[in-house]
Design a protein around this motif. Structure first.
Motif, PDB file in Angstrom:
ATOM      1  N   ARG A   8       0.133   1.003   6.111  1.00 20.82           N
ATOM      2  CA  ARG A   8      -1.411   0.888   5.556  1.00 20.82           C
ATOM      3  C   ARG A   8      -1.584   1.883   6.386  1.00 20.82           C
ATOM      4  O   ARG A   8      -2.749   2.758   6.269  1.00 20.82           O
ATOM      5  CB  ARG A   8      -1.672  -0.189   6.765  1.00 20.82           C
ATOM      6  N   SER A   9      -1.711   1.570   8.010  1.00 27.18           N
ATOM      7  CA  SER A   9      -2.437   2.798   9.251  1.00 27.18           C
ATOM      8  C   SER A   9      -1.392   2.693  10.048  1.00 27.18           C
ATOM      9  O   SER A   9      -0.905   2.349  10.621  1.00 27.18           O
ATOM     10  CB  SER A   9      -3.703   2.583   8.961  1.00 27.18           C
ATOM     11  N   SER A  10      -2.670   3.150  11.151  1.00 22.71           N
ATOM     12  CA  SER A  10      -1.509   3.275  12.984  1.00 22.71           C
ATOM     13  C   SER A  10      -2.003   2.163  13.235  1.00 22.71           C
ATOM     14  O   SER A  10      -0.969   1.657  14.571  1.00 22.71           O
ATOM     15  CB  SER A  10      -2.122   4.239  13.543  1.00 22.71           C
ATOM     16  N   ARG A  11      -2.567   1.306  12.548  1.00 24.86           N
ATOM     17  CA  ARG A  11      -2.757  -0.074  13.456  1.00 24.86           C
ATOM     18  C   ARG A  11      -2.110  -1.213  12.956  1.00 24.86           C
ATOM     19  O   ARG A  11      -1.390  -2.374  13.453  1.00 24.86           O
ATOM     20  CB  ARG A  11      -4.135  -0.942  13.156  1.00 24.86           C
ATOM     21  N   TYR A 497      -9.366   8.720  -2.787  1.00 27.92           N
ATOM     22  CA  TYR A 497      -9.361   9.459  -2.262  1.00 27.92           C
ATOM     23  C   TYR A 497      -8.780  10.655  -1.652  1.00 27.92           C
ATOM     24  O   TYR A 497      -7.621  10.819  -2.102  1.00 27.92           O
ATOM     25  CB  TYR A 497      -8.714   8.386  -0.882  1.00 27.92           C
ATOM     26  N   ASP A 498      -9.910  11.802  -1.729  1.00 29.20           N
ATOM     27  CA  ASP A 498      -9.042  12.903  -1.279  1.00 29.20           C
ATOM     28  C   ASP A 498      -9.015  13.249   0.384  1.00 29.20           C
ATOM     29  O   ASP A 498      -9.074  13.588   1.287  1.00 29.20           O
ATOM     30  CB  ASP A 498     -10.424  14.268  -1.729  1.00 29.20           C
ATOM     31  N   GLY A 499      -7.404  13.368   0.430  1.00 31.60           N
ATOM     32  CA  GLY A 499      -6.718  12.932   1.323  1.00 31.60           C
ATOM     33  C   GLY A 499      -5.087  12.990   1.601  1.00 31.60           C
ATOM     34  O   GLY A 499      -4.418  13.147   0.449  1.00 31.60           O
ATOM     35  N   ASP A 500      -4.897  12.882   3.004  1.00 32.39           N
ATOM     36  CA  ASP A 500      -3.230  13.192   3.191  1.00 32.39           C
ATOM     37  C   ASP A 500      -2.885  11.200   3.729  1.00 32.39           C
ATOM     38  O   ASP A 500      -4.177  10.595   3.239  1.00 32.39           O
ATOM     39  CB  ASP A 500      -2.951  13.905   3.942  1.00 32.39           C
ATOM     40  N   GLY A 501      -1.457  11.116   3.302  1.00 33.59           N
ATOM     41  CA  GLY A 501      -1.256  10.037   3.820  1.00 33.59           C
ATOM     42  C   GLY A 501      -0.995   8.988   2.377  1.00 33.59           C
ATOM     43  O   GLY A 501      -1.736   8.892   0.810  1.00 33.59           O
ATOM     44  N   TYR A 505      -7.121   2.080   1.739  1.00 29.42           N
ATOM     45  CA  TYR A 505      -7.341   1.213   2.043  1.00 29.42           C
ATOM     46  C   TYR A 505      -7.577   0.496   2.927  1.00 29.42           C
ATOM     47  O   TYR A 505      -6.830   0.393   4.022  1.00 29.42           O
ATOM     48  CB  TYR A 505      -7.962   0.183   1.269  1.00 29.42           C
ATOM     49  N   GLY A 506      -8.279   1.362   4.593  1.00 29.42           N
ATOM     50  CA  GLY A 506      -7.999   0.427   6.272  1.00 29.42           C
ATOM     51  C   GLY A 506      -7.658   1.507   6.670  1.00 29.42           C
ATOM     52  O   GLY A 506      -6.697   1.536   7.757  1.00 29.42           O
ATOM     53  N   ARG A 507      -7.811   3.057   6.205  1.00 33.85           N
ATOM     54  CA  ARG A 507      -6.992   3.902   6.936  1.00 33.85           C
ATOM     55  C   ARG A 507      -7.698   5.211   7.745  1.00 33.85           C
ATOM     56  O   ARG A 507      -7.511   6.275   8.033  1.00 33.85           O
ATOM     57  CB  ARG A 507      -5.899   3.971   6.276  1.00 33.85           C
ATOM     58  N   GLY A 508      -8.942   4.559   7.534  1.00 35.58           N
ATOM     59  CA  GLY A 508     -10.180   5.001   8.275  1.00 35.58           C
ATOM     60  C   GLY A 508     -11.233   5.968   7.363  1.00 35.58           C
ATOM     61  O   GLY A 508     -12.794   6.703   7.914  1.00 35.58           O
ATOM     62  N   SER A 509     -11.145   5.886   5.868  1.00 36.39           N
ATOM     63  CA  SER A 509     -12.595   5.962   5.135  1.00 36.39           C
ATOM     64  C   SER A 509     -13.604   4.775   4.691  1.00 36.39           C
ATOM     65  O   SER A 509     -13.090   4.158   4.133  1.00 36.39           O
ATOM     66  CB  SER A 509     -11.831   6.756   3.906  1.00 36.39           C
ATOM     67  N   ALA A 510     -14.221   5.898   5.056  1.00 42.54           N
ATOM     68  CA  ALA A 510     -15.744   4.032   5.326  1.00 42.54           C
ATOM     69  C   ALA A 510     -16.325   3.978   4.358  1.00 42.54           C
ATOM     70  O   ALA A 510     -16.416   3.483   3.253  1.00 42.54           O
ATOM     71  CB  ALA A 510     -16.960   4.928   6.432  1.00 42.54           C
ATOM     72  N   CYS A 511     -16.207   5.394   2.973  1.00 43.29           N
ATOM     73  CA  CYS A 511     -15.844   5.397   1.963  1.00 43.29           C
ATOM     74  C   CYS A 511     -15.658   4.529   0.896  1.00 43.29           C
ATOM     75  O   CYS A 511     -15.985   3.297  -0.319  1.00 43.29           O
ATOM     76  CB  CYS A 511     -16.382   6.530   1.628  1.00 43.29           C
ATOM     77  N   ILE A 512     -14.040   4.490   1.150  1.00 41.87           N
ATOM     78  CA  ILE A 512     -13.751   3.941   0.418  1.00 41.87           C
ATOM     79  C   ILE A 512     -13.185   2.859   0.776  1.00 41.87           C
ATOM     80  O   ILE A 512     -13.520   1.376   0.214  1.00 41.87           O
ATOM     81  CB  ILE A 512     -11.241   4.381   0.775  1.00 41.87           C
ATOM     82  N   ASP A 513     -12.986   1.928   2.134  1.00 37.11           N
ATOM     83  CA  ASP A 513     -14.075   0.885   2.410  1.00 37.11           C
ATOM     84  C   ASP A 513     -15.249   0.509   2.006  1.00 37.11           C
ATOM     85  O   ASP A 513     -14.398  -1.070   2.364  1.00 37.11           O
ATOM     86  CB  ASP A 513     -13.211   0.752   4.200  1.00 37.11           C
ATOM     87  N   SER A 514     -16.024   0.507   2.047  1.00 42.28           N
ATOM     88  CA  SER A 514     -16.982  -0.007   1.877  1.00 42.28           C
ATOM     89  C   SER A 514     -17.227   0.079   0.179  1.00 42.28           C
ATOM     90  O   SER A 514     -18.152  -0.592  -0.227  1.00 42.28           O
ATOM     91  CB  SER A 514     -18.383   0.825   2.295  1.00 42.28           C
ATOM     92  N   ASP A 528     -16.613   4.387 -12.567  1.00 40.99           N
ATOM     93  CA  ASP A 528     -15.150   4.401 -11.945  1.00 40.99           C
ATOM     94  C   ASP A 528     -15.497   5.612 -12.008  1.00 40.99           C
ATOM     95  O   ASP A 528     -16.554   6.867 -12.549  1.00 40.99           O
ATOM     96  CB  ASP A 528     -15.082   4.486 -14.191  1.00 40.99           C
ATOM     97  N   GLY A 529     -15.037   6.536 -11.521  1.00 39.43           N
ATOM     98  CA  GLY A 529     -14.333   8.042 -11.023  1.00 39.43           C
ATOM     99  C   GLY A 529     -14.904   7.976  -9.597  1.00 39.43           C
ATOM    100  O   GLY A 529     -15.324   9.251  -9.555  1.00 39.43           O
ATOM    101  N   LYS A 530     -15.617   7.182  -9.182  1.00 35.73           N
ATOM    102  CA  LYS A 530     -15.739   7.204  -7.982  1.00 35.73           C
ATOM    103  C   LYS A 530     -14.978   7.955  -7.008  1.00 35.73           C
ATOM    104  O   LYS A 530     -13.909   7.993  -7.174  1.00 35.73           O
ATOM    105  CB  LYS A 530     -16.131   5.941  -7.073  1.00 35.73           C
ATOM    106  N   ARG A 531     -15.721   9.108  -6.161  1.00 33.69           N
ATOM    107  CA  ARG A 531     -13.974   9.860  -5.541  1.00 33.69           C
ATOM    108  C   ARG A 531     -14.920   9.829  -3.333  1.00 33.69           C
ATOM    109  O   ARG A 531     -16.209   9.750  -3.491  1.00 33.69           O
ATOM    110  CB  ARG A 531     -14.473  11.810  -6.102  1.00 33.69           C
ATOM    111  N   CYS A 532     -14.005   9.528  -3.179  1.00 30.77           N
ATOM    112  CA  CYS A 532     -14.464   9.640  -1.498  1.00 30.77           C
ATOM    113  C   CYS A 532     -13.191  10.765  -0.489  1.00 30.77           C
ATOM    114  O   CYS A 532     -12.324  11.610  -1.023  1.00 30.77           O
ATOM    115  CB  CYS A 532     -13.736   8.288  -0.621  1.00 30.77           C
ATOM    116  N   SER A 533     -13.073  11.265   0.944  1.00 27.83           N
ATOM    117  CA  SER A 533     -12.706  12.381   1.541  1.00 27.83           C
ATOM    118  C   SER A 533     -13.242  11.728   2.888  1.00 27.83           C
ATOM    119  O   SER A 533     -13.449  11.067   3.089  1.00 27.83           O
ATOM    120  CB  SER A 533     -13.549  13.692   1.148  1.00 27.83           C
TER     121      SER A 533
END
Length: 533
Positions: A8-11, A497-501, A505-514, A528-533
């Motif tokens: 999930r995350s470092s937490r 989510y354009d990223g690593d790991g 959800y819950g890993r630091g992206s405000a866009c994903i979390d919101s 549908d098709g929403k992208r976050c980074s």
């Protein structure tokens, strides 16, 4: 294997840090599906076209006593949490002729605001303890506004952790198993590897011969519907990560009219055979490794090279290091005298691929091992991945992982010769990890229970919007799986989510979390098709 676990995350607790973790050998039971052992790596056309059929809406009379249970909650372990036990039938074809007792935990909605019901969470695996995850992270670390409106609930699936756990080996034997060479150099080493798989499988069969036949994901999804009813919810609200997405999608396929707000994060593709899943995942770890190398080479002390080093050169350096460990393991500062060999070192590196927050720790561990002959850091990563404690005891994660995977689908390979035929393809997907991951996919060939599942599509026609989340450089559940699952589910909304790991959800992206919070709290699904980074 690796992809069915989640971080999930470092937490999160240590065992989640590594979706994770499940070492190469124990994790060998590869993800979720499988093809016939002799087929080519790809989708079995007949199986892939078959869809998961929904169950009748009416509850069968034989199941009424299970659906009508009234939970007796009690305080348990961590302050603020309550626990209960829910009975489910061992065999849904013969309810009443043997039960399984599931451990359920909750943390009640904290308010303010109207209570929205129960939110079930599953961290993946298979084999990850949802109860442990809830008490260590989700029940206190999920967004406050979500915890205010929902009772946070977790169920350890049958055979997992607190729910009649399967156990296969004692700690000493498991230590030996995790150190088995996954890159055999000759027929003798191949025989040793096969013997290890057989011993592991025989141990599982001896421990729980009846339960082992009833640990499928379909049965776990049916269990969740009983838990939903016992909790008093008309529909299931659920967040599942990694393997938890397969469990959640299966629930939606079986009970589309009871699927409420479902979030599937780090999605798996149920339509693929095991060999293809393993190959895709192998490529995913290569992608993650290259991202790690890029970050490592920016640092002045990267043990894999310096300015001008290419990812290919860094990979060859790591592979050569693994080869030296294969010939001569190094000290690891272990009180029990364990040393770091190739198998444990590879597992330690793979563990860190799940979460970019672990890259600094991995760089330091590789520096110590490659330059100072000290394997303690990599051994620590490997132990976390396997959920091995300081006393040498293992959780049942690896046992449940294999038990579910090997039942859900036929094995990827039926013997060493099939593995040898595919080595070139796997090594092309990942020069660093390909050989080991190919041999790791042999586990289920020796399983004592015949598989009951096949690759299949899940459409869940009639279900409410289902949010599917994929991370572009996810090592364990490659992004293409999220796209495929979203195409299968009739009501899916794909969020990228354009990223690593591993997972988003819950890993630091405000866009994903919101976006996910809005769906959980207001029922407003993302476009549908929403992208976050």
């Amino acid at each position: 294997m690796h992809s069915r676990r989640s971080v999930r995350s470092s937490r999160t607790p240590a065992h989640r840090r590594s979706r994770t973790a499940a070492g190469l050998l124990a994790a060998a039971a590869l993800l979720v599906s499988a093809c016939s052992a002799g087929s080519a790596p790809g989708t079995s056309p007949a199986a892939a076209q078959a869809g998961l059929a929904a169950l009748p809406r009416a509850t069968p009379a034989a199941l009424a006593p299970y659906y009508g249970q009234r939970p007796s909650w009690r305080a348990c372990g961590v302050p603020g949490f309550q626990c209960t036990t829910v009975r489910v039938p061992l065999d849904y074809a013969e309810p009443g002729r043997g039960d399984v007792r599931l451990a359920v935990a909750r943390r009640k909605a904290t308010g303010p605001g109207e209570r929205l019901g129960s939110l079930l969470v599953n961290p993946g695996g298979p084999g990850g303890s949802a109860v442990g995850y809830l008490q260590a992270y989700a029940g206190i670390g999920y967004p406050a506004e979500v915890r205010a409106r929902y009772d946070m609930v977790a169920v350890d699936p049958r055979g997992v952790a607190r729910s009649e756990p399967v156990r296969c080996l004692n700690g000493t034997d498991m230590d030996a198993y995790t150190q088995t060479d996954l890159t055999p150099d000759d027929d003798k080493e191949v025989d040793t590897l096969v013997d290890a798989y057989k011993e592991f499988a025989e141990g599982c069969g001896a421990d729980a011969p009846k339960l082992l036949r009833h640990l499928s994901t379909v049965e776990a999804a049916r269990d969740m519907d009983i838990v939903r009813a016992v909790l008093g919810d008309k529909r299931l609200t659920y967040v599942g990560a990694s393997y938890g997405t397969f469990l959640g999608a299966t629930y939606a396929g079986l009970f589309p009219e009871r699927a409420g707000r479902l979030v599937l994060d780090g999605a798996m593709d149920p339509s693929l055979p095991a060999r293809r899943l393993s190959l895709d995942q192998t490529a995913g770890f290569e992608t993650a490794f290259r991202a790690f190398v890029k970050d490592c080479l920016r640092q002045p002390d990267c043990p894999l090279g310096g300015t001008g080093t290419t990812p290919e050169e860094a990979g060859r350096a790591l592979k050569a290091f693994f080869g030296r460990l294969d010939a001569r393991p190094i000290p690891a500062g272990d009180a029990e005298g364990r040393r770091l060999g190739e198998a444990l070192a590879t597992t330690g590196v793979i563990a860190a691929m799940y979460d970019e927050g672990s890259w600094e720790q991995l760089r330091e561990a590789l520096t110590s091992a490659m330059r100072e002959n000290d394997g303690a850091g990599l051994l620590m990563l490997s132990d976390s991945y396997y959920e091995r404690d300081a006393g040498g005891d293992y959780s049942n994660l690896m046992y449940a992982n294999a038990a579910v995977n090997c039942l859900d689908l036929p094995p990827a390979f039926d013997g060493p010769e099939r593995v040898r035929e595919s080595l070139g393809t796997f090594e092309e997907a990942s020069p660093v990890f390909g050989e080991g991951l190919a041999w790791a996919a042999l586990t289920c060939a020796y399983w004592p229970v015949a598989p009951t599942g096949e690759p299949h599509r899940i459409e869940a026609r009639g279900a409410a919007p289902i949010v599917v989340v994929g991370t572009t450089r996810d090592p364990a559940t490659p992004y293409r799986w999220a796209r495929s699952l979203a195409r299968q589910l009739s009501s899916a909304r794909l969020v990228t989510y354009d990223g690593d790991g591993h997972t988003a959800y819950g890993r630091g992206s405000a866009c994903i979390d919101s976006a996910i919070n809005a769906y959980l709290l207001r029922g407003t699904p993302p476009a549908d098709g929403k992208r976050c980074s």
